[in-house]
Enzyme design. Structure first.
Site: not given
Ligand SMILES: [Zn+2]
Length: 284
Positions: A89-90, A141, A180, A208, A211, A233
């Protein structure tokens, strides 16, 4: 060719996510940062008989060591009773995304915020070409999900169709109002924008920063086309709550006691999330 390579289905991650989009559920994409968090994620998915995405971010790889954390996750994937998609990821650069492909990840996300949309799509095309040849899925993205307090950065949904064509990605991250690192569930989801985006592509859409969204809002978003829900998170909060609870006993010294307890607490939270995402029992 080794047996493992021969048996690896072609782009299994893309197939699983396409099934999720078609059937309006989401596969939970949970971030692992160490042995215990990775175990909690896989164990929860096994208990729910759900496919799961085990995520390692470039940040987590910096913390735990890319090769070490990858090896832990690969071992859990090989021994799991359910499909485990190992996702990087990322990735911050094309080079690190390609490194993840070479290391045996099933899926890789490459950030795009440093380029304009066209440059982002063209760079993703390079990644997709190599990744697809090896049966690895790519997440692009389209819109960047910010960190902390945010301002809307929505692009015109009509640009998505072209982005998908040029980039060749299997799944795409969109921005529908989350951020995020949110520790409170205060995000306001922009469902009309999500509907516009979902109208432009049949590809799985990725959320994304989930949370910060309520379980009810997440269910609506999943129904409208979100097929991969990233959670980091919320799980960190839960794991740390478990550790903190145990450490209130000043006599406790055995790391296995508090880490094991935290792992159990996190397993329960992952199960609840999987149930909410509708992926329980969705093993194909
Ligand atoms: Zn993310």
């Amino acid at each position: 060719m080794t047996a493992a390579l021969r048996l690896k289905p072609k782009n299994r991650a893309a197939a699983l996510l396409a099934h999720a989009r078609e059937h309006r559920y989401a596969i939970g994409a949970f971030n692992a940062v160490n042995l215990e968090t990775a175990e909690a994620i896989v164990q929860a998915a096994e208990l729910e008989n759900a496919p799961v995405i085990l995520q390692v971010s470039e940040n987590a790889a910096r913390y735990a060591g890319l090769e070490h954390l990858t090896a832990v996750c690969q071992s859990l994937r090989e021994h799991a009773s359910i499909p485990v998609i190992l996702h990087f990821d990322h990735a911050e650069t094309l080079e690190s995304a390609l490194t993840a492909v070479a290391l045996g990840y099933d899926m890789v996300m490459l950030e795009g915020g440093d380029l304009d949309l066209d440059g982002n799509a063209k760079r993703l095309k390079l990644l997709s070409k190599t990744a697809h040849a090896l049966g690895v899925a790519v997440e692009g993205e389209f819109e960047v999900t910010q960190k902390g307090e945010r301002e809307a950065t929505h692009l015109s949904a009509s640009a998505l169709e072209d982005f998908m064509k040029v980039s060749g990605v299997d799944a795409v991250a969109v921005d529908i109002g989350t951020s995020h690192k949110q520790t409170e569930k205060t995000a306001m989801l922009n469902i009309p924008h999500l509907r516009d985006l979902a109208h432009q592509t049949a590809a799985p859409l990725v959320l994304h920063g989930s949370s910060g969204a309520t379980p009810e809002d997440l269910r609506i978003a999943i129904h409208e086309g979100i097929s991969k829900v990233n959670v980091a998170t919320e799980l960190m909060l839960e794991f740390t709550r478990g550790v903190r609870e145990q450490l209130s006993d000043p006599k406790l010294y055995d790391a296995r006691k508090y880490l094991g307890y935290a792992r159990e607490v996190m397993t329960q939270r992952v199960r609840t999330l999987i149930q909410n995402f509708g992926s329980s029992g969705q093993v194909l």
